[in-house]
Write a protein that holds these residues in place. Structure first.
Motif, PDB file in Angstrom:
ATOM      1  N   ALA B 215       0.850  -1.187   0.000  1.00  0.00           N
ATOM      2  CA  ALA B 215       0.000   0.000   0.000  1.00  0.00           C
ATOM      3  C   ALA B 215       0.887   1.238   0.000  1.00  0.00           C
ATOM      4  CB  ALA B 215      -0.907   0.005   1.226  1.00  0.00           C
ATOM      5  N   PRO B 216       0.560   2.222  -0.849  1.00  0.00           N
ATOM      6  CA  PRO B 216       1.353   3.445  -0.927  1.00  0.00           C
ATOM      7  C   PRO B 216       1.176   4.315   0.315  1.00  0.00           C
ATOM      8  CG  PRO B 216      -0.171   3.239  -2.804  1.00  0.00           C
ATOM      9  CD  PRO B 216      -0.580   2.236  -1.789  1.00  0.00           C
ATOM     10  N   VAL B 217       2.217   5.077   0.609  1.00  0.00           N
ATOM     11  CA  VAL B 217       2.176   6.012   1.728  1.00  0.00           C
ATOM     12  C   VAL B 217       2.277   7.425   1.143  1.00  0.00           C
ATOM     13  CG1 VAL B 217       3.321   6.748   3.842  1.00  0.00           C
ATOM     14  CG2 VAL B 217       3.316   4.333   3.188  1.00  0.00           C
ATOM     15  N   VAL B 218       1.442   8.332   1.643  1.00  0.00           N
ATOM     16  CA  VAL B 218       1.434   9.697   1.119  1.00  0.00           C
ATOM     17  C   VAL B 218       1.784  10.688   2.228  1.00  0.00           C
ATOM     18  CG1 VAL B 218      -0.268   9.176  -0.659  1.00  0.00           C
ATOM     19  CG2 VAL B 218      -1.041   9.981   1.573  1.00  0.00           C
ATOM     20  N   ASP B 219       2.305  11.845   1.847  1.00  0.00           N
ATOM     21  CA  ASP B 219       2.597  12.873   2.849  1.00  0.00           C
ATOM     22  C   ASP B 219       1.369  13.762   3.041  1.00  0.00           C
ATOM     23  OD1 ASP B 219       2.484  14.575   0.704  1.00  0.00           O
ATOM     24  OD2 ASP B 219       4.652  14.908   0.594  1.00  0.00           O
ATOM     25  N   ALA B 220       1.539  14.827   3.799  1.00  0.00           N
ATOM     26  CA  ALA B 220       0.402  15.677   4.143  1.00  0.00           C
ATOM     27  C   ALA B 220      -0.244  16.296   2.896  1.00  0.00           C
ATOM     28  CB  ALA B 220       0.847  16.780   5.109  1.00  0.00           C
ATOM     29  N   ASP B 221       0.539  16.444   1.821  1.00  0.00           N
ATOM     30  CA  ASP B 221      -0.014  16.998   0.575  1.00  0.00           C
ATOM     31  C   ASP B 221      -0.560  15.916  -0.345  1.00  0.00           C
ATOM     32  OD1 ASP B 221       0.857  19.467   1.452  1.00  0.00           O
ATOM     33  OD2 ASP B 221       2.847  19.192   0.539  1.00  0.00           O
ATOM     34  N   GLU B 222      -0.683  14.682   0.174  1.00  0.00           N
ATOM     35  CA  GLU B 222      -1.190  13.549  -0.601  1.00  0.00           C
ATOM     36  C   GLU B 222      -0.262  13.129  -1.729  1.00  0.00           C
ATOM     37  OE1 GLU B 222      -5.312  13.634  -1.608  1.00  0.00           O
ATOM     38  OE2 GLU B 222      -5.715  13.322   0.516  1.00  0.00           O
ATOM     39  N   ARG B 223       1.005  13.509  -1.642  1.00  0.00           N
ATOM     40  CA  ARG B 223       1.961  13.063  -2.647  1.00  0.00           C
ATOM     41  C   ARG B 223       2.562  11.724  -2.219  1.00  0.00           C
ATOM     42  NH1 ARG B 223       5.224  16.958  -5.467  1.00  0.00           N
ATOM     43  NH2 ARG B 223       6.947  15.809  -4.565  1.00  0.00           N
ATOM     44  N   LEU B 224       2.790  10.870  -3.202  1.00  0.00           N
ATOM     45  CA  LEU B 224       3.355   9.546  -2.940  1.00  0.00           C
ATOM     46  C   LEU B 224       4.787   9.673  -2.433  1.00  0.00           C
ATOM     47  CD1 LEU B 224       3.122   6.440  -3.346  1.00  0.00           C
ATOM     48  CD2 LEU B 224       3.975   6.785  -5.663  1.00  0.00           C
ATOM     49  N   VAL B 225       5.093   9.096  -1.259  1.00  0.00           N
ATOM     50  CA  VAL B 225       6.460   9.159  -0.740  1.00  0.00           C
ATOM     51  C   VAL B 225       7.083   7.786  -0.489  1.00  0.00           C
ATOM     52  CG1 VAL B 225       6.346  11.447   0.285  1.00  0.00           C
ATOM     53  CG2 VAL B 225       5.558   9.468   1.599  1.00  0.00           C
ATOM     54  N   GLY B 226       6.275   6.730  -0.492  1.00  0.00           N
ATOM     55  CA  GLY B 226       6.853   5.418  -0.231  1.00  0.00           C
ATOM     56  C   GLY B 226       5.805   4.337  -0.311  1.00  0.00           C
ATOM     57  N   ILE B 227       6.218   3.122   0.018  1.00  0.00           N
ATOM     58  CA  ILE B 227       5.282   2.006  -0.051  1.00  0.00           C
ATOM     59  C   ILE B 227       5.563   1.058   1.111  1.00  0.00           C
ATOM     60  CG2 ILE B 227       6.670   0.482  -1.530  1.00  0.00           C
ATOM     61  CD1 ILE B 227       3.888   0.181  -3.131  1.00  0.00           C
ATOM     62  N   ILE B 228       4.498   0.521   1.682  1.00  0.00           N
ATOM     63  CA  ILE B 228       4.634  -0.466   2.757  1.00  0.00           C
ATOM     64  C   ILE B 228       4.247  -1.825   2.188  1.00  0.00           C
ATOM     65  CG2 ILE B 228       3.739  -1.222   4.994  1.00  0.00           C
ATOM     66  CD1 ILE B 228       3.307   1.689   5.697  1.00  0.00           C
ATOM     67  N   THR B 229       5.064  -2.846   2.479  1.00  0.00           N
ATOM     68  CA  THR B 229       4.748  -4.183   1.971  1.00  0.00           C
ATOM     69  C   THR B 229       4.287  -5.074   3.112  1.00  0.00           C
ATOM     70  OG1 THR B 229       7.084  -4.707   2.175  1.00  0.00           O
ATOM     71  CG2 THR B 229       6.299  -4.097  -0.008  1.00  0.00           C
ATOM     72  N   ILE B 230       3.570  -6.143   2.747  1.00  0.00           N
ATOM     73  CA  ILE B 230       2.886  -6.964   3.746  1.00  0.00           C
ATOM     74  C   ILE B 230       3.857  -7.632   4.710  1.00  0.00           C
ATOM     75  CG2 ILE B 230       2.798  -8.965   2.207  1.00  0.00           C
ATOM     76  CD1 ILE B 230       0.133  -9.716   3.516  1.00  0.00           C
ATOM     77  N   ASP B 231       5.087  -7.939   4.255  1.00  0.00           N
ATOM     78  CA  ASP B 231       5.992  -8.611   5.192  1.00  0.00           C
ATOM     79  C   ASP B 231       6.345  -7.692   6.358  1.00  0.00           C
ATOM     80  OD1 ASP B 231       7.282  -7.198   3.130  1.00  0.00           O
ATOM     81  OD2 ASP B 231       9.204  -8.076   3.675  1.00  0.00           O
ATOM     82  N   ASP B 232       6.483  -6.396   6.083  1.00  0.00           N
ATOM     83  CA  ASP B 232       6.728  -5.455   7.178  1.00  0.00           C
ATOM     84  C   ASP B 232       5.505  -5.330   8.071  1.00  0.00           C
ATOM     85  OD1 ASP B 232       9.355  -4.856   6.359  1.00  0.00           O
ATOM     86  OD2 ASP B 232       8.598  -3.480   4.856  1.00  0.00           O
ATOM     87  N   ALA B 233       4.321  -5.325   7.445  1.00  0.00           N
ATOM     88  CA  ALA B 233       3.090  -5.240   8.230  1.00  0.00           C
ATOM     89  C   ALA B 233       2.939  -6.474   9.116  1.00  0.00           C
ATOM     90  CB  ALA B 233       1.883  -5.103   7.307  1.00  0.00           C
ATOM     91  N   MET B 234       3.314  -7.641   8.577  1.00  0.00           N
ATOM     92  CA  MET B 234       3.215  -8.879   9.341  1.00  0.00           C
ATOM     93  C   MET B 234       4.150  -8.825  10.552  1.00  0.00           C
ATOM     94  SD  MET B 234       3.457 -12.656   7.638  1.00  0.00           S
ATOM     95  CE  MET B 234       2.992 -14.164   8.487  1.00  0.00           C
ATOM     96  N   ALA B 235       5.338  -8.276  10.345  1.00  0.00           N
ATOM     97  CA  ALA B 235       6.285  -8.159  11.456  1.00  0.00           C
ATOM     98  C   ALA B 235       5.724  -7.233  12.537  1.00  0.00           C
ATOM     99  CB  ALA B 235       7.637  -7.658  10.949  1.00  0.00           C
ATOM    100  N   VAL B 236       5.075  -6.143  12.117  1.00  0.00           N
ATOM    101  CA  VAL B 236       4.478  -5.227  13.098  1.00  0.00           C
ATOM    102  C   VAL B 236       3.351  -5.916  13.852  1.00  0.00           C
ATOM    103  CG1 VAL B 236       3.127  -3.117  13.379  1.00  0.00           C
ATOM    104  CG2 VAL B 236       5.089  -3.138  11.850  1.00  0.00           C
ATOM    105  N   LEU B 237       2.520  -6.651  13.127  1.00  0.00           N
ATOM    106  CA  LEU B 237       1.415  -7.366  13.766  1.00  0.00           C
ATOM    107  C   LEU B 237       1.957  -8.307  14.841  1.00  0.00           C
ATOM    108  CD1 LEU B 237      -1.764  -7.745  13.202  1.00  0.00           C
ATOM    109  CD2 LEU B 237      -1.082  -9.896  12.160  1.00  0.00           C
ATOM    110  N   ASP B 238       3.028  -9.003  14.496  1.00  0.00           N
ATOM    111  CA  ASP B 238       3.662  -9.929  15.421  1.00  0.00           C
ATOM    112  C   ASP B 238       4.168  -9.198  16.667  1.00  0.00           C
ATOM    113  OD1 ASP B 238       4.462 -12.635  15.843  1.00  0.00           O
ATOM    114  OD2 ASP B 238       6.529 -12.029  15.494  1.00  0.00           O
ATOM    115  N   GLU B 239       4.822  -8.065  16.446  1.00  0.00           N
ATOM    116  CA  GLU B 239       5.314  -7.266  17.573  1.00  0.00           C
ATOM    117  C   GLU B 239       4.196  -6.760  18.470  1.00  0.00           C
ATOM    118  OE1 GLU B 239       7.634  -3.842  16.316  1.00  0.00           O
ATOM    119  OE2 GLU B 239       8.835  -5.229  15.116  1.00  0.00           O
ATOM    120  N   GLU B 240       3.114  -6.290  17.844  1.00  0.00           N
ATOM    121  CA  GLU B 240       2.012  -5.742  18.633  1.00  0.00           C
ATOM    122  C   GLU B 240       1.392  -6.829  19.512  1.00  0.00           C
ATOM    123  OE1 GLU B 240      -0.250  -2.598  17.715  1.00  0.00           O
ATOM    124  OE2 GLU B 240       1.751  -1.778  17.389  1.00  0.00           O
ATOM    125  N   HIS B 241       1.275  -8.031  18.933  1.00  0.00           N
ATOM    126  CA  HIS B 241       0.758  -9.145  19.721  1.00  0.00           C
ATOM    127  C   HIS B 241       1.669  -9.426  20.896  1.00  0.00           C
ATOM    128  CE1 HIS B 241      -2.624 -10.491  17.476  1.00  0.00           C
ATOM    129  NE2 HIS B 241      -1.952 -10.533  16.347  1.00  0.00           N
TER     130      HIS B 241
END
Lengths: 431, 431
Positions: B215-241
């Protein structure tokens, strides 16, 4: 909105993601839900069914006509169909299976033949594969001419002539390489396969550990039979965490929308175990009735020692259970962890011994009582650290889920040791 | 192997995945680790550093020469570099930043300017994008001619002329479509963007809820600045648990390889809170010293009531904390859940009241004592169900993490209510 019939609901629901519709259905109460569903004919499609939690899904499926159900299910990937069928009665299962294409039906029936919670149940059968000797151009032409590609796929699996997967190529590499490149030149080195009978928890662990996006599944003859994608692995990881956290608290599986009776039944066993534990602790106390009768201050202070031990034990135990689940606690570091937990118990015990000693003196004006509670505190916190690590490790070795059973054992130990140390010392010193 | 110097270690380590090497380094003890690292020069690359847990990473990084560190880091994606830099001292940070390309350095510095645990820290800057008016053929040619594609990417993000992301196309669709198809025809409807300052926990929740892959990440002006991939999200989910489960047990963050002193410090606060709680309960008991002095059986039985209440409260509280974390417990169903928990407490309370009544009669031969403990049990389990739900919900409303603080409050309530109900009733009836 609900009172009136109409397509108004469809208009409202249409922009929502199926997962959000499912959440909404889970959060409203039973009567609102059945009214909504009876009005909103044909609104629940396969995606929403997949997202619903199992306890509600059954009821919703019961309310659908066989044809509605069949059409809802036809567009799903095989792994989602398998997931739905697991919860259905024989009659509904038959209706759904009949609605599927022949090929899909065979695939689904085969998946259902694998054990529950195995890689075979988790995988989807729709795999994009290519012979290992192909070139990039051939693979791209093949993909362009193939009508029935899965909705989401991230790799092309390379197979040898006997259908054994030998590697995979990411679509990104495929797109970024020249047409005359051999596929075997651009395979990923992170390639891993799972066997159909592997536990889904192990699969989820491997996805998280090795940052996999998708991984082929092979049968006992090492032939490619399906593929598992990371979103399914992530869902399993989430479920496993939920199970761990609920088991640690003695809640068992279950969900917020369970009824009172179901919930009571689920929680009862743990409370019953705890009652036995508590009575055991009481039997220890009963041995010291004489001392207590003479020094009532003991009755006032004794729960403090037991409670501190219980908490310290829970701390050690949670760390151990979690580390076992993430495979961080193994034979090579178990002694180091036990030593650490015991030392932590000792240090915390000494600090709280001083604090409680002071409290004992100030409150009851008795340095002896203060010393007794202090020593009991040290003993109990050390034992708590020991039991909190050894018990889950031992249960794991015995094949018992440490998340489920450790709590009762550890609190039994800390209660018994706490009361015995405190009252026993008091009896020796004060009588 | 460790005693001797040599490349033997490299040969042994080479086939291992970086995550497994990191796990191995975590599990051996400190001296073995430092010996291994001093012998195995240049063995630790950026991938291994990324996989190491934070508490060890610092030490390992300290042992590397600036050039080794810089070369280790150069091949990583920006999100991994950011993750490493977060843990470094200013001097090391400078060395690493200097080793990066200018473009990467700017990107990394900008990511570091976003708040910790935000989408901005989690995203990688390497995004594959295309103007929204392109056709499939243009996109494929662009990808083929681009040298510097990210290692893993799953979507091409479409942007408008002001760099605002408007949709994305999966690589599978791109490969399966004719060259003259408009990209806008094959965009996914599951498209979602995140803002740089969004909490990473919310990002992980959304990935899991909506089955996102990237999923793309946007800054305050809604401009594209980066992308988050599911493996990073999965790692965060694991940490939060992990955080949730450890906080519920009052352990705080930390890891298996922490030292005794660090661990003691982390666990101390919760035990201190528990001591205050336990003393509060003791103060309640102290009010009834006279009754206890006359009927020592009360001292024997009173921990049972408190312990059952504490366990039932923990059950309700864990369910509530978990449901709050998964956003399943909301304003619309909170009253239903509270009612259910109270009723479950009532039903279980009644069953255990009968059991304990019988135990009271058989053990102490006193029907009155049996009745007293039965009634106290019902009262305490009902209160446990109520407190176990209301307290976490209230803490969440107040902006306090319910996983961290609920336990102390709930056990205070069940201890105080348990002792007060049992001893108070006993005083009324027996005196």
């Amino acid at each position: 909105v609900e009172a009136q019939d109409g397509d108004a609901i469809s208009v409202l629901m249409e922009p929502l993601h199926p997962a959000d519709i499912a959440d909404y259905l889970e959060q409203i109460d039973d009567s609102a839900r059945s009214r909504l569903l009876s009005v909103w004919k044909g609104g629940v499609d396969g995606d929403v069914l997949s997202e619903l939690e199992e306890s509600l899904r059954e009821g919703v499926i019961d309310g659908l006509e066989p044809q509605e159900l069949a059409s809802a299910v036809r567009d799903l990937e095989t792994d989602d169909v398998v997931d739905l069928l697991e919860d259905m009665g024989a009659e509904q299962q038959g209706a759904v299976l009949e609605a599927l294409d022949d090929a899909d039906r065979v695939a689904v029936e085969q998946s259902l033949s694998y054990p529950e919670e195995s890689a075979g149940r988790l995988m989807q059968r729709e795999v994009v594969m290519a012979p290992q000797h192909w070139k990039v151009g051939q693979a791209i032409d093949f993909l362009r001419n193939e009508d029935d590609l899965p909705d989401d796929f991230y790799h092309v699996v390379l197979t040898d002539p006997r259908m054994k997967p030998v590697g995979y190529v990411t679509l990104g590499k495929l797109l970024g390489s020249r047409r005359d490149t051999d596929l075997s030149e651009i395979v990923e080195d992170s390639f891993r396969t799972f066997r159909v009978d592997q536990d889904e928890g192990d699969v989820a662990y491997a996805f998280n550990q090795y940052h996999l996006i998708s991984a082929p599944v092979v049968d006992a003859d090492e032939r490619l039979v399906g593929i598992i994608t990371i979103d399914d692995a992530m869902a399993v990881l989430d479920e496993e965490h939920e199970e761990d956290i609920l088991r640690l608290a003695g809640v068992g599986e279950g969900s917020l929308s369970d009824k009172v009776i179901e919930t009571t039944k689920r929680r009862f066993p743990w409370l019953a175990v705890n009652l036995v534990t508590a009575i055991l602790a009481s039997l220890v106390i009963a041995q010291f009735e004489d001392v207590i009768a003479q020094f009532v201050a003991l009755a006032v202070l004794m729960p403090i020692v037991a409670s501190m031990g219980g908490n310290a034990g829970t701390q050690s135990l949670t760390v151990a259970v979690r580390a076992i689940a993430t495979k961080d606690l193994t034979g090579s570091n178990v002694w180091r962890v036990i030593r650490r937990e015991v030392l932590v118990g000792l240090v915390n015990g000494l600090i709280f011994a001083v604090v409680m000693g002071v409290v004992g003196v100030l409150w009851f004006g008795s340095p002896v009582l203060g010393a007794v509670i202090g020593v009991a505190m040290v003993v109990n916190l050390v034992i708590a650290g020991l039991a909190g690590t050894v018990i889950p490790v031992a249960l794991e070795k015995l094949g018992v889920d440490p998340a489920l059973a450790s709590g009762a054992f550890v609190t039994t130990v800390t209660d018994v040791v706490g009361f015995f140390a405190f009252l026993g010392l008091a009896a020796m010193v004060l009588l």
